[in-house]
Design an enzyme around this catalytic site. Structure first.
Site, PDB file in Angstrom:
ATOM      1  N   ASP A  25     -12.589  -0.140  10.431  1.00  0.00           N
ATOM      2  CA  ASP A  25     -11.339  -0.684   9.922  1.00  0.00           C
ATOM      3  C   ASP A  25     -11.354   0.015   8.488  1.00  0.00           C
ATOM      4  O   ASP A  25     -12.128   0.204   7.827  1.00  0.00           O
ATOM      5  CB  ASP A  25     -11.137  -2.003  10.042  1.00  0.00           C
ATOM      6  N   ASP A  36      -8.308  -1.235   5.703  1.00  0.00           N
ATOM      7  CA  ASP A  36      -7.804  -2.125   4.959  1.00  0.00           C
ATOM      8  C   ASP A  36      -8.770  -3.398   5.152  1.00  0.00           C
ATOM      9  O   ASP A  36      -8.781  -3.977   6.283  1.00  0.00           O
ATOM     10  CB  ASP A  36      -6.334  -2.316   4.831  1.00  0.00           C
ATOM     11  N   ASP A  73     -11.661  -6.447  10.064  1.00  0.00           N
ATOM     12  CA  ASP A  73     -11.391  -7.911   9.370  1.00  0.00           C
ATOM     13  C   ASP A  73     -10.148  -8.422   9.922  1.00  0.00           C
ATOM     14  O   ASP A  73      -9.981  -9.494   9.377  1.00  0.00           O
ATOM     15  CB  ASP A  73     -11.275  -7.437   7.763  1.00  0.00           C
TER      16      ASP A  73
HETATM   17  O1  LIG Z   1      -6.165  -1.714  10.408  1.00  0.00           O
HETATM   18  P1  LIG Z   1      -6.025  -1.485   9.048  1.00  0.00           P
HETATM   19  O2  LIG Z   1      -6.673  -0.371   8.193  1.00  0.00           O
HETATM   20  O3  LIG Z   1      -6.664  -2.820   8.346  1.00  0.00           O
HETATM   21  O4  LIG Z   1      -4.543  -1.581   8.395  1.00  0.00           O
HETATM   22  C1  LIG Z   1      -3.699  -2.962   8.684  1.00  0.00           C
HETATM   23  C2  LIG Z   1      -2.673  -2.900   7.672  1.00  0.00           C
HETATM   24  O5  LIG Z   1      -3.377  -2.552   6.552  1.00  0.00           O
HETATM   25  C3  LIG Z   1      -2.374  -2.516   5.032  1.00  0.00           C
HETATM   26  O6  LIG Z   1      -2.020  -3.760   4.799  1.00  0.00           O
HETATM   27  C4  LIG Z   1      -2.844  -4.856   4.224  1.00  0.00           C
HETATM   28  O7  LIG Z   1      -3.687  -4.122   3.221  1.00  0.00           O
HETATM   29  C5  LIG Z   1      -2.635  -3.980   2.158  1.00  0.00           C
HETATM   30  C6  LIG Z   1      -3.473  -3.512   0.763  1.00  0.00           C
HETATM   31  O8  LIG Z   1      -4.618  -4.109   0.517  1.00  0.00           O
HETATM   32  C7  LIG Z   1      -2.209  -5.420   1.733  1.00  0.00           C
HETATM   33  O9  LIG Z   1      -1.266  -5.388   0.631  1.00  0.00           O
HETATM   34  C8  LIG Z   1      -1.532  -5.910   2.916  1.00  0.00           C
HETATM   35  O10 LIG Z   1      -1.211  -7.489   2.618  1.00  0.00           O
HETATM   36  C9  LIG Z   1      -2.490  -6.162   4.094  1.00  0.00           C
HETATM   37  O11 LIG Z   1      -1.685  -6.489   5.473  1.00  0.00           O
HETATM   38  C10 LIG Z   1      -1.469  -1.508   5.423  1.00  0.00           C
HETATM   39  O12 LIG Z   1      -0.495  -1.567   4.336  1.00  0.00           O
HETATM   40  C11 LIG Z   1      -0.718  -1.780   6.669  1.00  0.00           C
HETATM   41  O13 LIG Z   1       0.224  -0.995   6.962  1.00  0.00           O
HETATM   42  C12 LIG Z   1      -1.715  -1.675   7.838  1.00  0.00           C
HETATM   43  O14 LIG Z   1      -1.043  -2.244   9.038  1.00  0.00           O
END
Ligand SMILES: O=P(O)(O)OC[C@H]1O[C@H](O[C@H]2O[C@H](CO)[C@@H](O)[C@H](O)[C@H]2O)[C@H](O)[C@@H](O)[C@@H]1O
Length: 349
Positions: A108, A110, A300
């Site tokens: 993954d 983020d 995560d």
């Molecule tokens: O599947 P992932 O790669 O984990 O993506 C899921 C979402 O991740 C991002 O949002 C998350 O991370 C951001 C940066 O650290 C944070 O600001 C936010 O609160 C988290 O939810 C991304 O911006 C989303 O579009 C994804 O869906």
């Protein structure tokens, strides 16, 4: 410095487990017992509702997914860790299970490869982490599976030898170069929600207008899905934000709402998630029905649970949840946050 040392010294995260498993398999990584135990010790140091749902239910869910820490959390954590032991402490067990099988690594983005930060555009992956992923991909087919749109996650990772599954797996593409793990010459491509593009775009534009007066709220266009971020929104305004989002999505029965870490995600109702993406990629690599494959999935977030569930149901490989706090999960193992550089001390939501 041996290849193995190089790989390990580049690793600074939960990713170390994939690299650790690599140590057991690759013939490039031959070593004696002492070396094995030294490396293992070293690795330890490196560990750093659908459209019909009511607004209140959505707000409750937003609150429930953002818990604050309590004194009893230590106790909860102890019992949770017994059920989901550290992947590093179970290193031997994982190595045994992977013996003789083809490891395939799923990561993954983020919260796994990059720390959680307030501004989604600044969730930068360190060069050190990039090198660790590059090294893993030298030995095993490796895929990034993200909620982000594929182009954006590629811009963060910038490794052309990987598979990328963006938009929660609804946009999959194989390596752009002639990578050795690529099956045949064909380019792997899968976009099961292509007909939703105009609808997603329309909802994106409407949401931009609707939420612009709520301080801190942003909407991110992830091509086949949307993310409405509330990490920077005052909790007193979460209800208003939930109202606005529901007021838009109620007119689109073909879209559903899911939740991530301080984010509301709007996705097509098609049955396609990170679990389907994992299965699609295994199939593309020629391991559809095979038991000789050992997928390692590290993630995560709630959306990673779909992939953990597939692994658990099929009795394949290992799912590893990156989390500092106890969470309901289908992953077998756990790891702490990806890096020391991650956000504020208490921020694990
Ligand atoms: O599947 P992932 O790669 O984990 O993506 C899921 C979402 O991740 C991002 O949002 C998350 O991370 C951001 C940066 O650290 C944070 O600001 C936010 O609160 C988290 O939810 C991304 O911006 C989303 O579009 C994804 O869906």
């Amino acid at each position: 410095m041996t290849n193995q040392n190089m790989v390990i010294s580049n690793a600074k995260s939960g990713l170390t487990i994939a690299i650790a498993v690599a140590m057991s398999e690759s013939t490039l990584f031959s070593q004696n017992q002492n070396g094995y135990f030294t490396k293992r010790k070293f690795l330890k140091k490196l560990e750093t509702s659908g459209n019909g749902a009511r607004i209140n239910a959505l707000l409750d869910s937003m609150r429930a997914s953002s818990p604050s820490r309590r004194p009893s959390d230590t106790e909860d954590h102890n019992s949770w860790i017994l059920r989901h032991p550290s992947a590093l402490s179970m290193f031997d067990e994982i190595m045994m299970a992977s013996k003789g099988k083809q490891i395939v690594v799923f990561l993954d983005y983020d919260g796994t490869l990059s720390p959680i930060v307030e501004d989604p555009d600044r969730a930068i992956m360190t060069n050190e982490m990039r090198e660790a992923v590059r090294d893993v991909a030298k030995f095993f087919p490796t895929a990034i599976v993200s909620g982000r749109c594929r182009a954006k996650v590629y811009n963060f990772v910038r490794l052309s030898e990987l598979y990328y599954a963006g938009s929660h797996g609804m946009d999959i593409k194989g390596p752009s170069n002639g990578h050795k793990h690529k099956k045949g010459n064909e380019t792997v491509l899968c976009q099961p929600a292509i007909e939703f593009l105009p609808m997603i775009d329309e909802v994106y534009k409407t949401l931009l207008e609707k939420i612009k007066y709520i301080p801190g709220a942003t909407v991110e266009n992830n091509k086949f899905c949307l993310s409405v971020h509330f990490r920077c929104v005052d909790e007193k305004k979460w209800g208003e934000l939930a109202d606005e989002v529901k007021s838009v999505t109620k007119d689109y029965q073909q879209l559903r709402l899911t939740q991530g870490r301080k984010v509301l995600e709007i996705r097509p109702t098609i049955k396609w998630d990170k679990g389907n993406a994992l299965e699609f990629l295994l199939e593309s690599l020629g391991y559809a029905e095979s038991n000789n494959v050992f997928p390692v999935y590290i993630g995560d977030d709630r959306t990673d649970e779909d992939a953990f569930r597939v692994l658990r149901n099929r009795g394949l490989g290992v799912g590893i949840l990156v989390s500092k706090t106890p969470k309901e999960t289908k992953a077998s193992y756990s790891l702490q946050e990806p890096s020391e550089a991650s956000t504020k001390e208490n921020d694990n939501v």
